[in-house]
Design an enzyme around this catalytic site. Structure first.
Site, mmCIF file in Angstrom:
data_model
loop_
_atom_site.group_PDB
_atom_site.id
_atom_site.type_symbol
_atom_site.label_atom_id
_atom_site.label_comp_id
_atom_site.label_asym_id
_atom_site.label_seq_id
_atom_site.Cartn_x
_atom_site.Cartn_y
_atom_site.Cartn_z
ATOM 1 C CD1 TRP A 49 -0.936 2.116 2.587
ATOM 2 C CD2 TRP A 49 -2.816 1.708 1.462
ATOM 3 N NE1 TRP A 49 -1.819 3.139 2.864
ATOM 4 C CE2 TRP A 49 -2.977 2.917 2.196
ATOM 5 C CE3 TRP A 49 -3.877 1.252 0.684
ATOM 6 C CZ2 TRP A 49 -4.159 3.663 2.163
ATOM 7 C CZ3 TRP A 49 -5.055 1.996 0.653
ATOM 8 C CH2 TRP A 49 -5.187 3.174 1.386
ATOM 9 C CG ASP A 52 -0.539 11.034 3.128
ATOM 10 O OD1 ASP A 52 -1.469 10.623 2.426
ATOM 11 O OD2 ASP A 52 -0.710 11.546 4.243
ATOM 12 C CD1 TRP A 106 0.741 7.237 10.526
ATOM 13 C CD2 TRP A 106 -0.292 8.665 11.889
ATOM 14 N NE1 TRP A 106 -0.213 6.532 11.218
ATOM 15 C CE2 TRP A 106 -0.866 7.386 12.064
ATOM 16 C CE3 TRP A 106 -0.783 9.727 12.638
ATOM 17 C CZ2 TRP A 106 -1.910 7.144 12.950
ATOM 18 C CZ3 TRP A 106 -1.824 9.495 13.534
ATOM 19 C CH2 TRP A 106 -2.383 8.216 13.687
ATOM 20 N NE ARG A 183 -4.267 13.726 10.498
ATOM 21 C CZ ARG A 183 -5.401 13.380 11.108
ATOM 22 N NH1 ARG A 183 -5.370 12.931 12.338
ATOM 23 N NH2 ARG A 183 -6.555 13.481 10.483
ATOM 24 C CG ASP A 184 -0.264 15.205 8.256
ATOM 25 O OD1 ASP A 184 0.146 14.114 8.684
ATOM 26 O OD2 ASP A 184 -1.415 15.385 7.860
ATOM 27 C CD GLU A 234 -6.100 14.250 6.769
ATOM 28 O OE1 GLU A 234 -5.555 13.381 7.478
ATOM 29 O OE2 GLU A 234 -6.880 13.986 5.848
#
Length: 518
Positions: A49, A52, A106, A183-184, A234
């Site tokens: 898979w 991002d 992540w 996040r991110d 995001e």
């Protein structure tokens, strides 16, 4: 027992079905397992898979791109590494930030620390990435990794460098929901102030931090956009760029789900300034870099030979409305997910005085073309099938008309015409409708027809349509409008046709550039 947690919760939604033009959709059996559907000129993972992309850095004459990877669809995982010298062809180097003790890595970003601000050595690559501390979702925090071998291996610091300010105190459902959205991180060097700026996505705003050493971060002010129906932020993006008129601008971008208000679920961006404390938008209404269904988690990065005036960009060609599912390439090729083609961005002052990012397919794609076919101009009143077929190509065409109400091109056309994807202009819409390409077992409805605004009085349009085995990307006119969509083409979906409704149209400058065999 703690269980690994995936990158995102699957977001649910509903909407109107698409308008299928010319020929309706029919069911078809999934592709045979022995027939490869692997994309020919897009980045795909060797297996498993892909999610991002992470903003690339340029080191040793190559762009180093990282992407979220898992062995199972929408499963836990870390960062895999790929390199490219042309932003088209990639070499894979495996996992560099693996799942550890069931805790995933992540999204985040990387920088080359040329001045050794972090103390790992001049030229070290430093990454900040979100991890849920102890595997607890509301303890999403930002961890630092560094590399001194050019980005092929990374070492983590044991503790987060930016702690979640809400995770341990949140008690109400609203507070917990906000804590679970931290996040991110995206880092940019503020040359005017000699410090790093980091933006982090939150459920209803973007939050900013600054640092002189990438380790110790100071909270600054939030950017709060008034229309929360645009969705949460995001994979935020933050950078400076010089426009075509020589002016300098800061740009804040983010992947957002604005489906509920009839806007894209792709990359929104605001033009503005950074004053050392906060991002000040010129206009709180964002612009959009893509109007299709599948251009999410996007990243931009400076072009190596023109870093001030040109940026590259790519995105994950998927959508959280339906991402957590099997796709045909799971069965045929053992992977799920691809990046969009790399595009080149330029910042242009518009006639009304505002500034917009315009997109062009990366020029190095031309080096992958294996054959080129020019076809004569033709007047179409109804539909015409072109004498050409293929599975991976660019189709460039100009369309002009007077009274026609609907004009366009069908790609991925089956021999009987029942299966196809339509790209055209109707009223105030420039649309891509993949509804007639629906595949039984892999349906995308109601997310089939995507549309971008276009002047309803327009009577000409220039299209560059990039078709690969499982995708369509359409660049319109000068590149202010782009639509990117995954499409489940089957082995026999290789034809092209031209169509009109309500009168004739002229199709001119028809050129087809094949990428097959490259």
């Amino acid at each position: 027992m703690m269980h690994p947690i995936s990158r995102r919760r699957l977001m649910q939604g509903a909407g109107a079905g698409a308008l299928a033009l010319l020929v309706g959709s029919v069911d078809a059996a999934p592709a045979r397992a022995l027939t490869s559907l692997r994309a020919i000129y897009h980045l795909t993972p060797p297996s498993g898979w892909l999610c991002d992309p992470q903003r690339p850095v340029h080191v040793g004459g190559a762009y180093h791109l990282y992407y979220l990877h898992s062995d199972v669809n929408n499963g836990p995982g870390g960062w895999d590494h790929a390199t490219t010298v042309d932003a088209v062809t990639f070499t894979h180097h495996g996992t560099v930030m693996p799942l550890r003790q069931n805790v995933p890595v992540w999204s985040g970003s990387l920088v080359v620390d040329a001045a050794n601000t972090a103390g790992f050595g001049s030229g070290a690559i430093v990454a900040l990435a979100t991890q849920p501390t102890d595997g607890v979702r509301r303890f999403q925090e930002q961890y630092l990794y560094w590399s001194t071998d050019g980005g092929y291996t990374f070492t983590p610091l044991p503790d987060p460098v930016i702690v979640n300010p809400d995770g341990r105190t949140a008690s109400t459902p609203e507070e917990i929901a906000n804590a679970e959205w931290f996040r991110d991180p995206k880092i940019h060097w503020d040359a005017a102030r000699g410090e790093w700026v980091c933006v982090i996505g939150r459920a209803r705003y973007a939050t900013f931090y600054t640092s002189t050493n990438l380790r110790d971060w100071r909270l600054r002010r939030n950017f709060d956009y008034p229309d929360h129906a645009l969705g949460g932020i995001e994979c935020p993006d933050l950078f400076e760029m010089t426009a075509d008129d020589g002016s300098r601008h800061w740009i804040l971008g983010a992947s957002m789900d604005a489906y509920g208000v009839g806007l894209p679920m792709t990359y929104a961006y605001w033009m503005g300034t950074w004053d050392g404390e906060q991002f000040l938008a010129d206009d709180l209404t964002p612009q959009w870099l893509d109007w299709g269904w599948d251009w999410y988690g996007a990243v931009t990065w400076p072009k190596a030979d023109a870093p001030e005036t040109r940026r590259y960009a790519t995105a994950w060609m998927n959508n959280w409305k339906y991402a957590a599912r099997d796709v045909p390439t799971d069965a045929t090729d053992g992977y799920n997910g691809q990046n969009a083609i790399t595009r080149e961005l330029r910042l242009v002052r518009q006639a009304g005085g505002w500034y917009s990012l315009l997109s062009s397919p990366v020029a190095t794609l031309a080096e992958r073309v294996t054959s080129e076919t020019a076809l004569p101009d033709r007047i179409v009143d109804g539909s015409v099938v072109l004498p050409w077929s293929g599975r991976a190509y660019e189709l460039e065409v100009d369309i002009s008309w007077d009274s026609a109400t609907n004009v366009g091109v069908s790609v991925g056309r089956s021999a009987d015409g029942a299966r196809h994807t339509n790209i055209g202009k109707y009223g105030s819409d420039l649309y891509v409708d993949r509804g007639p390409s629906e595949l039984a077992g892999y349906e995308l409805a109601p997310y089939t027809r995507a549309a971008a605004p276009i002047d309803p009085a327009a009577r000409t349009v220039h299209l560059r349509i990039f078709v690969d085995t499982q995708s369509v990307e359409v660049f319109v006119n000068a590149g202010h409008t782009v639509l990117s969509q995954q499409v489940h083409f089957t082995e026999g979906d290789t034809g092209i046709s031209l169509y009109t409704d309500g009168g004739p149209a002229r199709f001119s400058g028809i050129v087809i550039r094949s990428f097959e065999g490259s």
